[in-house]
Design a protein around this motif. Structure first.
Motif, PDB file in Angstrom:
ATOM      1  N   ALA A   1     -61.511   3.243 -10.805  1.00  0.00           N
ATOM      2  CA  ALA A   1     -62.563   3.282  -9.786  1.00  0.00           C
ATOM      3  C   ALA A   1     -61.934   3.258  -8.400  1.00  0.00           C
ATOM      4  CB  ALA A   1     -63.501   2.095  -9.948  1.00  0.00           C
ATOM      5  N   SER A   2     -62.489   4.047  -7.505  1.00  0.00           N
ATOM      6  CA  SER A   2     -61.991   4.008  -6.133  1.00  0.00           C
ATOM      7  C   SER A   2     -62.485   2.733  -5.452  1.00  0.00           C
ATOM      8  CB  SER A   2     -62.472   5.236  -5.353  1.00  0.00           C
ATOM      9  OG  SER A   2     -63.845   5.132  -5.070  1.00  0.00           O
ATOM     10  N   ARG A   3     -61.764   2.309  -4.451  1.00  0.00           N
ATOM     11  CA  ARG A   3     -62.144   1.103  -3.699  1.00  0.00           C
ATOM     12  C   ARG A   3     -63.528   1.274  -3.086  1.00  0.00           C
ATOM     13  NH1 ARG A   3     -58.547  -2.732  -2.461  1.00  0.00           N
ATOM     14  NH2 ARG A   3     -59.350  -4.431  -1.252  1.00  0.00           N
TER      15      ARG A   3
ATOM     16  N   SER B   1     -59.427  -6.999  -4.214  1.00  0.00           N
ATOM     17  CA  SER B   1     -58.156  -6.429  -4.680  1.00  0.00           C
ATOM     18  C   SER B   1     -57.925  -6.733  -6.162  1.00  0.00           C
ATOM     19  CB  SER B   1     -56.989  -6.954  -3.838  1.00  0.00           C
ATOM     20  OG  SER B   1     -56.938  -8.365  -3.890  1.00  0.00           O
ATOM     21  N   GLU B   2     -58.354  -7.906  -6.621  1.00  0.00           N
ATOM     22  CA  GLU B   2     -58.224  -8.251  -8.040  1.00  0.00           C
ATOM     23  C   GLU B   2     -59.133  -7.361  -8.886  1.00  0.00           C
ATOM     24  OE1 GLU B   2     -57.382 -13.026  -7.890  1.00  0.00           O
ATOM     25  OE2 GLU B   2     -59.427 -12.336  -7.516  1.00  0.00           O
ATOM     26  N   LEU B   3     -60.349  -7.124  -8.392  1.00  0.00           N
ATOM     27  CA  LEU B   3     -61.280  -6.255  -9.109  1.00  0.00           C
ATOM     28  C   LEU B   3     -60.728  -4.831  -9.176  1.00  0.00           C
ATOM     29  CD1 LEU B   3     -64.575  -7.649  -7.593  1.00  0.00           C
ATOM     30  CD2 LEU B   3     -63.857  -7.837  -9.978  1.00  0.00           C
ATOM     31  N   GLN B   4     -60.103  -4.382  -8.096  1.00  0.00           N
ATOM     32  CA  GLN B   4     -59.499  -3.050  -8.074  1.00  0.00           C
ATOM     33  C   GLN B   4     -58.382  -2.945  -9.117  1.00  0.00           C
ATOM     34  OE1 GLN B   4     -60.155  -0.233  -5.737  1.00  0.00           O
ATOM     35  NE2 GLN B   4     -59.179   0.621  -7.530  1.00  0.00           N
ATOM     36  N   ARG B   5     -57.596  -3.999  -9.265  1.00  0.00           N
ATOM     37  CA  ARG B   5     -56.531  -3.988 -10.286  1.00  0.00           C
ATOM     38  C   ARG B   5     -57.112  -3.984 -11.699  1.00  0.00           C
ATOM     39  NH1 ARG B   5     -53.781  -6.999  -6.403  1.00  0.00           N
ATOM     40  NH2 ARG B   5     -54.474  -9.017  -7.177  1.00  0.00           N
ATOM     41  N   LYS B   6     -58.241  -4.669 -11.901  1.00  0.00           N
ATOM     42  CA  LYS B   6     -58.875  -4.714 -13.220  1.00  0.00           C
ATOM     43  C   LYS B   6     -59.530  -3.379 -13.579  1.00  0.00           C
ATOM     44  CE  LYS B   6     -58.737  -8.982 -14.924  1.00  0.00           C
ATOM     45  NZ  LYS B   6     -58.327  -9.281 -16.291  1.00  0.00           N
ATOM     46  N   ILE B   7     -59.968  -2.625 -12.565  1.00  0.00           N
ATOM     47  CA  ILE B   7     -60.659  -1.357 -12.785  1.00  0.00           C
ATOM     48  C   ILE B   7     -59.939  -0.276 -11.974  1.00  0.00           C
ATOM     49  CG2 ILE B   7     -62.899  -0.192 -12.784  1.00  0.00           C
ATOM     50  CD1 ILE B   7     -64.215  -2.944 -12.508  1.00  0.00           C
ATOM     51  N   PRO B   8     -58.732   0.097 -12.374  1.00  0.00           N
ATOM     52  CA  PRO B   8     -57.928   1.020 -11.564  1.00  0.00           C
ATOM     53  C   PRO B   8     -58.505   2.439 -11.475  1.00  0.00           C
ATOM     54  CG  PRO B   8     -56.833   0.569 -13.650  1.00  0.00           C
ATOM     55  CD  PRO B   8     -58.023  -0.346 -13.575  1.00  0.00           C
TER      56      PRO B   8
ATOM     57  N   LYS C   1     -71.478   3.238 -12.906  1.00  0.00           N
ATOM     58  CA  LYS C   1     -70.385   3.259 -13.880  1.00  0.00           C
ATOM     59  C   LYS C   1     -69.645   1.931 -14.013  1.00  0.00           C
ATOM     60  CE  LYS C   1     -66.640   6.137 -15.440  1.00  0.00           C
ATOM     61  NZ  LYS C   1     -65.976   7.417 -15.280  1.00  0.00           N
ATOM     62  N   TRP C   2     -69.517   1.187 -12.936  1.00  0.00           N
ATOM     63  CA  TRP C   2     -68.662  -0.005 -12.969  1.00  0.00           C
ATOM     64  C   TRP C   2     -69.419  -1.324 -12.858  1.00  0.00           C
ATOM     65  CZ3 TRP C   2     -64.586   2.143 -14.727  1.00  0.00           C
ATOM     66  CH2 TRP C   2     -64.220   3.422 -14.297  1.00  0.00           C
ATOM     67  N   LYS C   3     -70.726  -1.316 -12.711  1.00  0.00           N
ATOM     68  CA  LYS C   3     -71.467  -2.547 -12.426  1.00  0.00           C
ATOM     69  C   LYS C   3     -71.350  -3.593 -13.536  1.00  0.00           C
ATOM     70  CE  LYS C   3     -74.879  -0.815  -9.187  1.00  0.00           C
ATOM     71  NZ  LYS C   3     -76.317  -0.611  -8.960  1.00  0.00           N
ATOM     72  N   ILE C   4     -71.469  -3.185 -14.779  1.00  0.00           N
ATOM     73  CA  ILE C   4     -71.390  -4.158 -15.869  1.00  0.00           C
ATOM     74  C   ILE C   4     -69.996  -4.770 -15.921  1.00  0.00           C
ATOM     75  CG2 ILE C   4     -71.444  -4.411 -18.388  1.00  0.00           C
ATOM     76  CD1 ILE C   4     -73.820  -2.471 -18.380  1.00  0.00           C
ATOM     77  N   ARG C   5     -68.972  -3.947 -15.744  1.00  0.00           N
ATOM     78  CA  ARG C   5     -67.600  -4.477 -15.718  1.00  0.00           C
ATOM     79  C   ARG C   5     -67.393  -5.422 -14.539  1.00  0.00           C
ATOM     80  NH1 ARG C   5     -63.286   0.273 -17.048  1.00  0.00           N
ATOM     81  NH2 ARG C   5     -63.799   0.518 -19.237  1.00  0.00           N
ATOM     82  N   LEU C   6     -67.918  -5.058 -13.380  1.00  0.00           N
ATOM     83  CA  LEU C   6     -67.792  -5.938 -12.215  1.00  0.00           C
ATOM     84  C   LEU C   6     -68.408  -7.300 -12.497  1.00  0.00           C
ATOM     85  CD1 LEU C   6     -68.577  -3.395  -9.359  1.00  0.00           C
ATOM     86  CD2 LEU C   6     -66.414  -4.613  -9.701  1.00  0.00           C
ATOM     87  N   LEU C   7     -69.606  -7.305 -13.060  1.00  0.00           N
ATOM     88  CA  LEU C   7     -70.253  -8.577 -13.384  1.00  0.00           C
ATOM     89  C   LEU C   7     -69.411  -9.378 -14.374  1.00  0.00           C
ATOM     90  CD1 LEU C   7     -73.927  -7.314 -13.711  1.00  0.00           C
ATOM     91  CD2 LEU C   7     -73.056  -8.870 -11.948  1.00  0.00           C
ATOM     92  N   TRP C   8     -68.880  -8.708 -15.386  1.00  0.00           N
ATOM     93  CA  TRP C   8     -68.082  -9.385 -16.409  1.00  0.00           C
ATOM     94  C   TRP C   8     -66.821 -10.000 -15.802  1.00  0.00           C
ATOM     95  CZ3 TRP C   8     -69.291 -11.089 -20.987  1.00  0.00           C
ATOM     96  CH2 TRP C   8     -68.277 -11.522 -21.838  1.00  0.00           C
ATOM     97  N   PHE C   9     -66.093  -9.220 -15.002  1.00  0.00           N
ATOM     98  CA  PHE C   9     -64.848  -9.712 -14.421  1.00  0.00           C
ATOM     99  C   PHE C   9     -65.103 -10.828 -13.411  1.00  0.00           C
ATOM    100  CE2 PHE C   9     -62.957  -5.383 -15.493  1.00  0.00           C
ATOM    101  CZ  PHE C   9     -62.344  -5.856 -16.630  1.00  0.00           C
ATOM    102  N   ILE C  10     -66.170 -10.717 -12.631  1.00  0.00           N
ATOM    103  CA  ILE C  10     -66.491 -11.793 -11.684  1.00  0.00           C
ATOM    104  C   ILE C  10     -66.821 -13.065 -12.462  1.00  0.00           C
ATOM    105  CG2 ILE C  10     -68.151 -12.568  -9.936  1.00  0.00           C
ATOM    106  CD1 ILE C  10     -68.245  -9.594  -8.996  1.00  0.00           C
ATOM    107  N   ASN C  11     -67.528 -12.929 -13.569  1.00  0.00           N
ATOM    108  CA  ASN C  11     -67.827 -14.094 -14.408  1.00  0.00           C
ATOM    109  C   ASN C  11     -66.551 -14.724 -14.956  1.00  0.00           C
ATOM    110  OD1 ASN C  11     -69.737 -15.822 -15.974  1.00  0.00           O
ATOM    111  ND2 ASN C  11     -68.711 -14.825 -17.688  1.00  0.00           N
TER     112      ASN C  11
ATOM    113  N   ASN D   1     -66.814  -1.005  -3.764  1.00  0.00           N
ATOM    114  CA  ASN D   1     -67.496  -1.684  -2.652  1.00  0.00           C
ATOM    115  C   ASN D   1     -68.981  -1.345  -2.616  1.00  0.00           C
ATOM    116  OD1 ASN D   1     -65.270  -3.075  -1.740  1.00  0.00           O
ATOM    117  ND2 ASN D   1     -64.659  -1.471  -0.312  1.00  0.00           N
ATOM    118  N   ILE D   2     -69.321  -0.090  -2.874  1.00  0.00           N
ATOM    119  CA  ILE D   2     -70.734   0.315  -2.893  1.00  0.00           C
ATOM    120  C   ILE D   2     -71.471  -0.418  -4.013  1.00  0.00           C
ATOM    121  CG2 ILE D   2     -72.285   2.247  -3.419  1.00  0.00           C
ATOM    122  CD1 ILE D   2     -70.244   4.045  -1.910  1.00  0.00           C
ATOM    123  N   GLN D   3     -70.863  -0.445  -5.202  1.00  0.00           N
ATOM    124  CA  GLN D   3     -71.534  -1.080  -6.329  1.00  0.00           C
ATOM    125  C   GLN D   3     -71.601  -2.598  -6.159  1.00  0.00           C
ATOM    126  OE1 GLN D   3     -70.408   0.556 -10.140  1.00  0.00           O
ATOM    127  NE2 GLN D   3     -71.083   2.575  -9.493  1.00  0.00           N
TER     128      GLN D   3
END
Length: 123
Positions: A50-52, A41-48, A24-34, A56-58
Motif C-alpha cells: 500500500a502506498s503511504r 511508519s510501522e503500518l507502512q512496514r506491515k502493509i508494504p 483494500k487495507w481498512k480491515i488490515r489497518l484495524l487488525w494491526f492497530i489492535n 493515510n486516506i484510509q
C-alpha cells in the motif's frame, strides 16, 4: 474536493458496513492497530504493498467513522499514533471470525480466486 459519483445507499446494516469497511487495507489497518502497531511508519512496514498516501486516506476515513483515534504529539518532528476506539474494538471479534473462516477454507478460496475466466471458445 472529492464528489461522489454514486449516491450513498444506507438502507441496511450491510450497506453501512460496506461504507465503513470497504477499502483494500481498512480491515488490515484495524487488525494491526489492535495488535499494537500504532505509528504510520510501522503500518507502512506491515502493509508494504500500500502506498503511504492510500494508507493515510484510509486511516482518515476510519477516524471519521469513529473506529480509530489519532493522537498527534507536539514535538519536532511531530509524532502520530493511532489506536482503536471502544467502538472500533467491537469489530475485532468479527474480523477474527472472518480471518478464521478464510484460514479454514484457504485452499478452496485460493482456487476460486485464481481460477481462469472462461474464454469465448469455452462457453
Amino acid at each position: 474536493m472529492y464528489e461522489r459519483k454514486i449516491p450513498l445507499n444506507l438502507n441496511c446494516g450491510l450497506d453501512l458496513i460496506g461504507e465503513v469497511l470497504y477499502g483494500k487495507w481498512k480491515i488490515r489497518l484495524l487488525w494491526f492497530i489492535n495488535e499494537g502497531v500504532l505509528r504510520p511508519s510501522e503500518l507502512q512496514r506491515k502493509i508494504p504493498d500500500a502506498s503511504r498516501r492510500v494508507l493515510n486516506i484510509q486511516l482518515k476515513e476510519l477516524e471519521q467513522h469513529e473506529l480509530v483515534s489519532k493522537i498527534i504529539y507536539p514535538q519536532m518532528p511531530p509524532k502520530v499514533e493511532y489506536s482503536l476506539t471502544d467502538f472500533g474494538k467491537t469489530l475485532i471479534p468479527i474480523i477474527s471470525a472472518l480471518g478464521n473462516w478464510g484460514d479454514e477454507n484457504e485452499d478452496r478460496l485460493r482456487k476460486a480466486i485464481l481460477k481462469q475466466p472462461l474464454s469465448d471458445n469455452d462457453e
